[in-house]
Design a protein around this motif. Structure first.
Motif: not given
Length: 167
Positions: A40, A83-84, A87-88, A91, A110, A114, A117-118
């Motif tokens: 990453r 988190i979303q 990530i956005s 991204d 990804m 994800k 992370l979640f």
């Protein structure tokens, strides 16, 4: 339908087929977590090198950063949304580079990222960093400072995941 769903999860690295037996959810080792987050860092640094001077992308990144900050203020403990949003942001940064190989590589990590992370992060960990300072650093174009800041940000997340996942 179930087979198709399992195939998708396998292709995203979230499940694995055990030879001549069954399918199971992937378990990530310490080395897997380190590898994913090392990759990453490399992907994001390569993408950032292409972003310097792209004002339209900076405006989009600033908007996403503001959304993250507002989510923190308004919904501080809704870590899934945070988190979303995070990530956005990352991204957008990678896709904005215009490098399709970076995007393909990013896409390949990804699913596992994800999932990690979640499963293993919380709101306090997600809200720890300001993306505005990263954007400002990218605007300035100081790659050494950008590299240090980005590595610190991603390595801190990786280290927290290592602590949480290994409990």
């Amino acid at each position: 339908v179930v087979r198709e769903a399992i195939f998708i999860l396998i292709s995203e690295g979230l499940m694995e087929k055990v030879t001549n037996r069954h399918t199971k959810v992937v378990e990530f080792s310490k080395e897997d977590i380190i590898d994913i987050f090392d990759l990453r860092i490399a992907i994001e640094l390569a993408a950032i090198k292409r972003l310097v001077g792209n004002e339209q992308l900076f405006n989009t990144l600033e908007k996403l950063s503001t959304e993250i900050d507002q989510s923190i203020l308004n919904e501080g403990n809704d870590y899934i949304k945070l988190i979303q949003s995070d990530i956005s942001f990352h991204d957008c940064l990678i896709r904005g580079s215009g490098n399709k190989r970076l995007v393909e590589t990013w896409t390949s990590i990804m699913g596992p990222m994800k999932m990690l992370l979640f499963l293993h992060m919380n709101a306090a960990q997600v809200t720890k960093y300001s993306h505005a300072s990263l954007i400002q650093c990218i605007r300035e174009g100081n790659m050494v400072k950008i590299g240090d800041m980005l590595e610190s940000h991603i390595n801190d997340t990786r280290n927290q995941l290592l602590l949480e996942a290994m409990d």
